[in-house]
Every structure is written in structure tokens, then in C-alpha cells.
Design a protein around this motif. Structure first.
Motif, mmCIF file in Angstrom:
data_model
loop_
_atom_site.group_PDB
_atom_site.id
_atom_site.type_symbol
_atom_site.label_atom_id
_atom_site.label_comp_id
_atom_site.label_asym_id
_atom_site.label_seq_id
_atom_site.Cartn_x
_atom_site.Cartn_y
_atom_site.Cartn_z
ATOM 1 N N GLY A 86 0.795 -1.219 0.000
ATOM 2 C CA GLY A 86 0.000 0.000 0.000
ATOM 3 C C GLY A 86 0.826 1.267 0.000
ATOM 4 N N TYR A 87 1.814 1.325 0.878
ATOM 5 C CA TYR A 87 2.615 2.558 1.005
ATOM 6 C C TYR A 87 3.331 2.927 -0.291
ATOM 7 N N PRO A 88 4.022 1.980 -0.940
ATOM 8 C CA PRO A 88 4.674 2.327 -2.210
ATOM 9 C C PRO A 88 3.741 2.259 -3.416
ATOM 10 N N LYS A 89 2.476 1.902 -3.174
ATOM 11 C CA LYS A 89 1.467 1.850 -4.235
ATOM 12 C C LYS A 89 1.909 0.928 -5.368
ATOM 13 N N LEU A 90 2.275 -0.305 -5.003
ATOM 14 C CA LEU A 90 2.795 -1.252 -5.987
ATOM 15 C C LEU A 90 1.669 -2.013 -6.681
ATOM 16 N N PRO A 91 1.603 -1.991 -8.014
ATOM 17 C CA PRO A 91 0.619 -2.820 -8.724
ATOM 18 C C PRO A 91 0.833 -4.290 -8.367
ATOM 19 N N SER A 92 -0.200 -4.909 -7.822
ATOM 20 C CA SER A 92 -0.096 -6.282 -7.337
ATOM 21 C C SER A 92 -1.497 -6.782 -7.055
ATOM 22 N N VAL A 93 -1.634 -8.105 -6.960
ATOM 23 C CA VAL A 93 -2.955 -8.692 -6.745
ATOM 24 C C VAL A 93 -2.878 -9.663 -5.566
ATOM 25 N N VAL A 94 -3.761 -9.478 -4.599
ATOM 26 C CA VAL A 94 -3.892 -10.379 -3.462
ATOM 27 C C VAL A 94 -5.231 -11.087 -3.609
ATOM 28 N N VAL A 95 -5.198 -12.399 -3.814
ATOM 29 C CA VAL A 95 -6.419 -13.174 -4.030
ATOM 30 C C VAL A 95 -6.721 -13.971 -2.764
ATOM 31 N N GLY A 96 -7.826 -13.630 -2.102
ATOM 32 C CA GLY A 96 -8.206 -14.314 -0.869
ATOM 33 C C GLY A 96 -9.325 -15.309 -1.094
ATOM 34 N N LEU A 147 -6.232 -6.427 -15.478
ATOM 35 C CA LEU A 147 -5.166 -6.139 -14.520
ATOM 36 C C LEU A 147 -4.226 -5.024 -14.981
ATOM 37 N N GLN A 148 -4.175 -4.781 -16.280
ATOM 38 C CA GLN A 148 -3.314 -3.715 -16.790
ATOM 39 C C GLN A 148 -3.773 -2.342 -16.315
ATOM 40 N N LYS A 149 -4.987 -2.247 -15.795
ATOM 41 C CA LYS A 149 -5.523 -0.971 -15.340
ATOM 42 C C LYS A 149 -5.137 -0.659 -13.893
ATOM 43 N N LEU A 150 -4.502 -1.603 -13.223
ATOM 44 C CA LEU A 150 -4.112 -1.379 -11.836
ATOM 45 C C LEU A 150 -3.004 -0.333 -11.747
ATOM 46 N N ASP A 151 -3.140 0.587 -10.792
ATOM 47 C CA ASP A 151 -2.062 1.535 -10.514
ATOM 48 C C ASP A 151 -1.620 1.422 -9.050
ATOM 49 N N GLY A 152 -1.982 0.289 -8.428
ATOM 50 C CA GLY A 152 -1.632 0.027 -7.045
ATOM 51 C C GLY A 152 -2.083 -1.378 -6.706
ATOM 52 N N PRO A 153 -2.057 -1.759 -5.430
ATOM 53 C CA PRO A 153 -2.458 -3.113 -5.051
ATOM 54 C C PRO A 153 -3.961 -3.325 -5.121
ATOM 55 N N MET A 154 -4.364 -4.570 -5.327
ATOM 56 C CA MET A 154 -5.784 -4.926 -5.360
ATOM 57 C C MET A 154 -6.012 -6.164 -4.505
ATOM 58 N N TYR A 155 -7.061 -6.116 -3.684
ATOM 59 C CA TYR A 155 -7.511 -7.307 -2.967
ATOM 60 C C TYR A 155 -8.752 -7.824 -3.663
ATOM 61 N N MET A 156 -8.718 -9.081 -4.080
ATOM 62 C CA MET A 156 -9.883 -9.713 -4.705
ATOM 63 C C MET A 156 -10.414 -10.794 -3.776
ATOM 64 N N ARG A 157 -11.621 -10.589 -3.297
ATOM 65 C CA ARG A 157 -12.286 -11.584 -2.434
ATOM 66 C C ARG A 157 -12.883 -12.641 -3.353
ATOM 67 N N ASP A 158 -12.103 -13.668 -3.597
ATOM 68 C CA ASP A 158 -12.467 -14.662 -4.608
ATOM 69 C C ASP A 158 -13.773 -15.365 -4.263
ATOM 70 N N SER A 159 -14.573 -15.605 -5.286
ATOM 71 C CA SER A 159 -15.835 -16.314 -5.110
ATOM 72 C C SER A 159 -15.639 -17.796 -5.354
ATOM 73 N N ASN A 160 -16.294 -18.620 -4.551
ATOM 74 C CA ASN A 160 -16.234 -20.069 -4.744
ATOM 75 C C ASN A 160 -17.301 -20.565 -5.711
ATOM 76 N N PHE A 161 -18.149 -19.666 -6.207
ATOM 77 C CA PHE A 161 -19.266 -20.070 -7.054
ATOM 78 C C PHE A 161 -18.872 -20.083 -8.523
ATOM 79 N N GLU A 162 -19.420 -21.014 -9.245
ATOM 80 C CA GLU A 162 -19.264 -21.011 -10.691
ATOM 81 C C GLU A 162 -20.200 -19.936 -11.268
ATOM 82 N N SER A 163 -20.280 -19.849 -12.581
ATOM 83 C CA SER A 163 -21.003 -18.745 -13.201
ATOM 84 C C SER A 163 -22.497 -18.768 -12.877
ATOM 85 N N ILE A 164 -23.004 -17.616 -12.481
ATOM 86 C CA ILE A 164 -24.430 -17.459 -12.206
ATOM 87 C C ILE A 164 -25.165 -17.339 -13.542
#
Length: 303
Positions: A86-96, A147-164
Motif C-alpha cells: 500500500g505505502y509504495p502503491k505497488l501494482p499487485s494482486v492479493v487473491v483471498g 489487470l493492466q488498469k491497476l495503478d496500485g495493489p488490489m484485494y480480490m475476495r475470490d468467489s467459490n461459485f461457478e457462473s451465475i
């Protein structure tokens, strides 16, 4: 090979700067480590190291996509996410994974240690962090395509569901969406709870109860243009989320209403300040106020 694995492999093949990391959580990555070769790192059960290594890669110009169980990523490694990403605003993805009411693995309840019901509140606290909550696998894949649109970190709360199985407008980065149009009341939700709300919607339609369903997938930055429209159109609003009552969509809506001097009537359905009784998703939800029948009853009786 699963759809998520195929998408990750496709992204890496197109961009060798993408590195896939995991803290021994290969639920969505079982079939591709050997295909990714040097673009795959498993740090073992060590979430703090996961974020630290990912941050180092990001500083070198790579795009790390880091996977782990939401509870351990957002709580055990919070300081590392805050300071190193967060502090250095690094483009990155955290998938939870295994978040909200989906606190199970292989049908086995893991208990409160594995319940990520504060994750959105924690990730929203981090400056420069994008927080997004896909409702199903297809939406997750669309996020990965942007993801190319990221200008900092992103947290993605991953879904366990298949397509609705529902008709949707084309995905637009940064925008939330109206899935069901109607009058009387707007129901706002996200993630795995969106499908529950759509089941509630079918019951409401049977009763000729006009309503709208909104997918609030972008929680930070919030799509305030759509929120403006919702508050202007609907006197009654319902917020539904599998998260504690503090720091998630409920707080976002409360803050918006207060800051803009809105007098709309709002009902909040969440986990309050409670842990829930673990079990598989369908069992766990029955022990909360988020069960389909309970949501339906509250909406119909909301005056």
C-alpha cells in the motif's frame, strides 16, 4: 484444467512479467504449477513471506498474483500488505479464498480461525488499495482481463461459485451494475451473497413485489455515480453481505447517507458482531440472518 487456471496460464503466456504465488493454497492452481515453471512460487504456509516476496517482485517490475486463505492473508499479513504494497502503491494482486460464509475446505468446517468476515474492512483501510468482490467465476475472469488498469495493489475476495446463470451487461472496470430492474426497493449485495439475493428476487417476483438487485462488486473505489442513482431512485434500500457490520458495504452506505444528508430508509443484513457456526455454505448460512427465507421476510416486511 479449471477456467481460473486456464486464464492464469493465458495471462502468463502473454506477459512473462506476471508471477503467480501461493502460500500452499493451490485450490485454484492444482494443474498449472509445472506449466508456469519459473513464473510460479509456493512459499509454504508463510503469508507474510508471500506478501514480502510479492512486493519485492513488484518493485522489480513484475506483477505478482498472490493466493492464500483470506483470513490469513488479510489478518496475519496485514502489516506487510499495508506497508510493502500500500505505502509504495505497488501494482499487485492479493487473491483471498474461503471468505465470508465460505469458511470450509473439502466440506469440512475449519472453525473461526478460518473465517474471513473482517477482510473487506481491513483491506479498505489500506491507502491506494482497490477492493473488488466478484460474484462468480466468470466475473473473476473478467477482472483478471483488466489487470493492466491497476495503478496500485488490489484485494480480490475470490468467489467459490461457478457462473451465475443470468443476463448481464458487459463488464466495465470500476463500475458496479444493476442486474434486476424494478421499483419499491433496491437490494445491494456482492460476492457469494449475490446469488442468494437473486434467489430471493425470484420469490419476490412470484409475489409481484417490484424490486431491483445491484451487484456492488467494486467496494473501493466505490462507484458513487451508481450509488447516487440508487439513492435518488429508491426510498427503501437493503444491504446484504456476509461480513461483519463494520467496515464493509453496510458502512460504505451508512457513510454515504450521512455525508450526503440522505433520508432514505435502509435495512442492513450482515453478520453484525458475530462469528458464525462453520459448516458448508448451505448449512452455515441457515444459522445466520442471511438465509434466503429470512432475507425475503425482512424485505417484504420492511416499511
Amino acid at each position: 484444467m479449471e477456467a481460473y487456471e486456464s486464464k492464469i496460464l493465458e495471462l502468463v503466456q502473454k506477459n512473462k512479467k506476471i508471477v503467480v504465488l501461493t502460500a500452499e493454497n493451490r485450490v485454484s492452481l492444482r494443474n498449472i504449477p509445472e506449466k508456469l515453471n519459473d513464473n510460479f512460487i509456493d512459499v509454504g504456509i508463510s503469508e507474510q513471506n508471500l506478501i514480502g516476496i510479492g512486493a519485492g517482485l513488484a518493485k522489480l517490475g513484475f506483477l505478482p498474483i498472490m493466493h492464500g486463505m483470506s483470513a490469513f492473508l488479510t489478518m496475519r499479513a496485514f502489516e506487510f500488505i499495508r506497508t510493502d504494497l500500500g505505502y509504495p502503491k505497488l501494482p499487485s494482486v492479493v487473491v483471498g479464498t474461503f471468505n465470508g460464509l465460505s469458511a470450509t475446505a473439502n466440506g469440512t468446517a475449519n472453525g473461526p480461525t478460518h473465517q474471513a468476515i473482517e477482510d473487506i474492512a481491513l483491506m479498505r483501510l489500506v491507502p491506494n488499495m482497490t477492493v473488488i468482490t466478484p460474484s462468480d467465476r466468470s466475473e473473476t475472469l473478467q477482472i483478471l482481463d483488466n489487470l493492466q488498469k491497476l495503478d496500485g495493489p488490489m484485494y480480490m475476495r475470490d468467489s467459490n461459485f461457478e457462473s451465475i446463470d443470468i443476463k448481464r451487461e458487459p463488464f466495465v472496470w470500476g463500475e458496479n451494475e444493476c442486474i434486476i430492474e424494478g421499483e419499491n426497493i433496491a437490494i445491494l449485495s456482492y460476492g457469494t451473497m449475490l446469488e442468494i439475493c437473486l434467489k430471493v428476487s425470484k420469490e419476490l417476483s412470484k409475489k409481484s413485489f417490484s424490486h431491483a438487485i445491484y451487484n456492488m462488486r467494486f467496494l473501493k473505489p466505490m462507484d458513487y455515480n451508481l450509488l447516487d442513482e440508487i439513492f435518488d431512485k429508491f426510498d427503501k434500500i437493503a444491504v446484504v453481505e456476509d461480513h461483519i457490520g463494520i467496515g464493509g458495504l453496510s458502512t460504505i452506505v451508512k457513510d454515504y447517507a450521512w455525508d450526503n444528508n440522505k433520508s432514505n430508509r435502509i435495512i442492513f443484513m450482515n453478520l453484525g458482531e458475530n462469528f458464525f457456526r462453520p459448516g458448508n455454505f448451505n448449512d452455515a448460512i441457515q444459522n445466520t440472518e442471511l438465509a434466503q427465507g429470512k432475507i425475503l421476510k425482512k424485505i417484504i416486511e420492511f416499511k
